[in-house]
Design a protein around this motif. Structure first.
Motif, PDB file in Angstrom:
ATOM      1  N   UNK A 143       0.825  -1.207   0.000  1.00 50.56           N
ATOM      2  CA  UNK A 143       0.000   0.000   0.000  1.00 50.56           C
ATOM      3  C   UNK A 143       0.859   1.257   0.000  1.00 50.56           C
ATOM      4  N   UNK A 144       1.925   1.246   0.785  1.00 49.75           N
ATOM      5  CA  UNK A 144       2.833   2.392   0.826  1.00 49.75           C
ATOM      6  C   UNK A 144       3.494   2.588  -0.526  1.00 49.75           C
ATOM      7  N   UNK A 145       3.974   1.478  -1.114  1.00 53.32           N
ATOM      8  CA  UNK A 145       4.665   1.548  -2.399  1.00 53.32           C
ATOM      9  C   UNK A 145       3.762   2.084  -3.499  1.00 53.32           C
ATOM     10  N   UNK A 146       2.463   1.765  -3.420  1.00 52.70           N
ATOM     11  CA  UNK A 146       1.508   2.203  -4.439  1.00 52.70           C
ATOM     12  C   UNK A 146       0.827   3.521  -4.051  1.00 52.70           C
ATOM     13  N   UNK A 147       1.339   4.153  -2.988  1.00 52.86           N
ATOM     14  CA  UNK A 147       0.795   5.439  -2.506  1.00 52.86           C
ATOM     15  C   UNK A 147      -0.696   5.329  -2.182  1.00 52.86           C
ATOM     16  N   UNK A 148      -1.066   4.196  -1.566  1.00 50.44           N
ATOM     17  CA  UNK A 148      -2.466   3.976  -1.197  1.00 50.44           C
ATOM     18  C   UNK A 148      -2.604   3.670   0.291  1.00 50.44           C
ATOM     19  N   UNK A 149      -1.614   4.061   1.068  1.00 49.44           N
ATOM     20  CA  UNK A 149      -1.685   3.768   2.490  1.00 49.44           C
ATOM     21  C   UNK A 149      -2.862   4.477   3.146  1.00 49.44           C
ATOM     22  N   UNK A 150      -3.323   5.576   2.548  1.00 48.04           N
ATOM     23  CA  UNK A 150      -4.486   6.275   3.094  1.00 48.04           C
ATOM     24  C   UNK A 150      -5.769   5.465   2.908  1.00 48.04           C
ATOM     25  N   UNK A 151      -5.701   4.394   2.098  1.00 49.29           N
ATOM     26  CA  UNK A 151      -6.862   3.520   1.905  1.00 49.29           C
ATOM     27  C   UNK A 151      -6.904   2.398   2.946  1.00 49.29           C
ATOM     28  N   UNK A 152      -5.882   2.324   3.801  1.00 47.85           N
ATOM     29  CA  UNK A 152      -5.746   1.160   4.675  1.00 47.85           C
ATOM     30  C   UNK A 152      -6.950   0.992   5.601  1.00 47.85           C
ATOM     31  N   UNK A 153      -7.452   2.105   6.127  1.00 48.45           N
ATOM     32  CA  UNK A 153      -8.629   2.012   7.017  1.00 48.45           C
ATOM     33  C   UNK A 153      -9.821   1.412   6.265  1.00 48.45           C
ATOM     34  N   UNK A 154     -10.088   1.936   5.056  1.00 43.81           N
ATOM     35  CA  UNK A 154     -11.226   1.440   4.271  1.00 43.81           C
ATOM     36  C   UNK A 154     -11.035  -0.018   3.877  1.00 43.81           C
ATOM     37  N   UNK A 155      -9.792  -0.391   3.556  1.00 47.69           N
ATOM     38  CA  UNK A 155      -9.492  -1.783   3.192  1.00 47.69           C
ATOM     39  C   UNK A 155      -9.774  -2.705   4.380  1.00 47.69           C
ATOM     40  N   UNK A 156      -9.326  -2.279   5.562  1.00 42.72           N
ATOM     41  CA  UNK A 156      -9.558  -3.075   6.767  1.00 42.72           C
ATOM     42  C   UNK A 156     -11.050  -3.175   7.084  1.00 42.72           C
ATOM     43  N   UNK A 157     -11.747  -2.069   6.966  1.00 45.09           N
ATOM     44  CA  UNK A 157     -13.186  -2.044   7.236  1.00 45.09           C
ATOM     45  C   UNK A 157     -13.934  -2.960   6.270  1.00 45.09           C
ATOM     46  N   UNK A 158     -13.562  -2.909   5.002  1.00 42.96           N
ATOM     47  CA  UNK A 158     -14.178  -3.774   3.989  1.00 42.96           C
ATOM     48  C   UNK A 158     -13.918  -5.242   4.305  1.00 42.96           C
ATOM     49  N   UNK A 159     -12.696  -5.548   4.745  1.00 47.98           N
ATOM     50  CA  UNK A 159     -12.342  -6.929   5.073  1.00 47.98           C
ATOM     51  C   UNK A 159     -13.168  -7.448   6.231  1.00 47.98           C
ATOM     52  N   UNK A 160     -13.284  -6.641   7.289  1.00 46.13           N
ATOM     53  CA  UNK A 160     -14.038  -7.085   8.463  1.00 46.13           C
ATOM     54  C   UNK A 160     -15.504  -7.315   8.127  1.00 46.13           C
ATOM     55  N   UNK A 161     -16.061  -6.474   7.249  1.00 45.25           N
ATOM     56  CA  UNK A 161     -17.454  -6.668   6.834  1.00 45.25           C
ATOM     57  C   UNK A 161     -17.600  -7.949   6.025  1.00 45.25           C
ATOM     58  N   UNK A 162     -16.570  -8.291   5.261  1.00 42.39           N
ATOM     59  CA  UNK A 162     -16.624  -9.494   4.428  1.00 42.39           C
ATOM     60  C   UNK A 162     -16.493 -10.765   5.259  1.00 42.39           C
ATOM     61  N   UNK A 163     -15.537 -10.762   6.201  1.00 37.89           N
ATOM     62  CA  UNK A 163     -15.259 -11.995   6.938  1.00 37.89           C
ATOM     63  C   UNK A 163     -16.177 -12.184   8.137  1.00 37.89           C
TER      64      UNK A 163
END
Length: 467
Positions: A303-323
């Motif tokens: 995520x850092x390498x792709x300059x998307x670390x600011x998406x990490x919260x949303x990615x985590x939230x999406x994962x928790x909703x999925x699992x």
């Protein structure tokens, strides 16, 4: 209740559970929990804790349910969350696409069906098969345009490749849940290795069936008509440009490969009986939770390498909703297994073990296949079957680590058989593959039958060799 009557009650309970999920559309979590409660009452489990004459305590039904539920969460919850989080990160960063691109370059453009087969198998190790098909379908469409090869063949190969790793190879939640329920959660490397091995006959069967059925079925996108739902067909190069810069190949692989290497290191340390701080460190890092946590850190690096670390919260939230639903269904399966374990059914079966022993490794396959075909979800079929099997492993003579891992494989093979109209994956493959439901039955449903049977043959052969 005891004896044969308890077996009849169990069969009725399974049928009622299937009907509740498939016909009455009751959520699997509620259906499994309700059936567990009713089966516990019928089996005569006391309502409250009671003490025997020898001073031992018999758990009441409420505590049995609580123990089954919490025990499953304790052993598997974090592992499932971290595995799913890695998959979501691979989707978000384009690393899943990079992995697919690497496979295409290895296999070459002359074998697009093989490329789709291997690509699906690799991507679905951390990514759910439904999501994996959606992610990789644009590549499939672009390859159809580029190579003019059969769209149906590539659809079947992609769907089959995704499905194989989905039911056999951790960190996909189903195999992790089964491994933990059956007491082999600390040896996920063995499950991964056998999963990869059992995948081989499944992939070969899929490739052969894809070549056969593609001569009889023609999808809409092979007939030069607009795809379903007005989907715009893009070239392969256009798809690449939409992603912009793709991650580095090694970095894309790291969230998957690093946990495997760490678990391998932990297994080597245990087998070699290393001692000292180094051994403790290897065993610590090789624990599935820690290994997947390290894999997640490599995902964060992505995520850092792709300059998307600011998406990490949303990615985590999406994962928790999925699992979330998966975790609760898995825990419900653990409750059913706990009820079975304390009901007296195991003791009755043990006293009449020869019949079940004659069925052996085929028993979990048949049970998972019945549950899968009836209610549609492979994950529900895997977790529920594993919960039922847990107290029966000794009776079936499947208590060794290798036999237990092969039981996980047999459950996975059953959970393939078959995908049809009550399975969301069937509609993903059919709709995105530009096929009618009738064509879906000829392709996806029949291929999952062929794939599941081929896998089970592989499991049986391995059980003869490794027994």
């Amino acid at each position: 209740m005891s004896g044969f009557g308890l077996i009849i009650a169990f069969i009725i309970a399974v049928i009622a559970m299937i009907l509740a999920i498939s016909k009455l559309k009751v959520h699997p979590f509620l259906a499994i929990m309700t059936i567990s409660l009713l089966l516990g009452l019928v089996a005569g489990i006391p309502l409250v804790d009671t003490k025997k004459a020898d001073g031992t305590t018999v758990l009441g039904l409420a505590n049995v349910i609580g123990a089954g539920f919490s025990g499953t969460f304790t052993s598997i919850g974090i592992v499932i969350i971290l595995g799913a989080l890695v998959g979501t990160i691979l989707e978000e960063t384009g690393a899943a696409f990079k992995l697919a691109d690497m496979v295409i370059h290895v296999v070459g453009p002359d074998h697009p069906d093989v490329a789709m087969l291997i690509m699906g198998w690799v991507v679905s190790i951390p990514v759910f098969c439904d999501s994996g098909f959606v992610i990789l379908n644009p590549i499939r469409r672009a390859l159809v345009q580029r190579t003019r090869k059969s769209s149906v063949a590539m659809t079947v190969c992609l769907a089959g490749g995704l499905y194989a790793s989905h039911v056999f190879i951790p960190p996909t939640p189903g195999p992790i849940a089964a491994a933990n329920s059956l007491g082999i959660g600390d040896n996920l490397l063995l499950v991964m290795g056998l999963g990869a091995l059992v995948s081989i006959p499944a992939l070969i069967a899929t490739y052969l069936y894809a070549g056969h059925i593609s001569k009889k079925v023609r999808a809409a996108d092979e007939a030069d008509v607009e795809p379903a739902d007005g989907e715009i067909v893009k070239t392969y190069d256009e798809i690449l440009k939409e992603y912009g810069r793709l991650p580095n190949g090694a970095l894309s692989l790291s969230p998957i490969v690093v946990p495997i290497l760490l678990m391998a290191l932990g297994s080597i340390s245990s087998m070699a009986k290393w001692s000292g701080f180094g051994a403790h460190l290897c065993n610590f890092l090789g624990t599935p939770i820690i290994a997947l946590a390290v894999g997640t850190l490599f995902g964060v690096w992505l995520l850092v390498d792709m300059h998307k670390i600011d998406h990490f919260y949303d990615v985590t939230d999406k994962t928790l909703k999925t699992v979330g639903p998966i975790l609760f269904i898995t825990a419900a399966g653990g409750v059913l297994g706990k009820v079975i374990a304390v009901s007296g059914m195991v003791q009755y079966i043990t006293s009449n073990a020869p019949l079940l022993q004659s069925v052996g490794i085929f028993f979990p396959f048949l049970l998972a296949a019945i549950l899968k075909t009836a209610q549609g979800s492979s994950t529900v079929a895997i977790t529920t079957t594993a919960g039922i099997m847990a107290p029966l492993m000794t009776v079936l003579g499947l208590q060794s680590p290798v036999s237990t891992a092969l039981t996980v494989m047999a459950i996975g093979a059953g959970a393939m058989t078959v995908s049809h109209a009550n399975d969301s994956y069937f509609w993903v493959v059919t709709n995105f593959g530009s096929m009618t439901p009738e064509q879906g039955y000829k392709t996806q449903t029949m291929n999952t039958l062929v794939e599941g049977l081929a896998s089970m043959v592989g499991v049986f052969v391995l059980s003869l060799i490794l027994h």
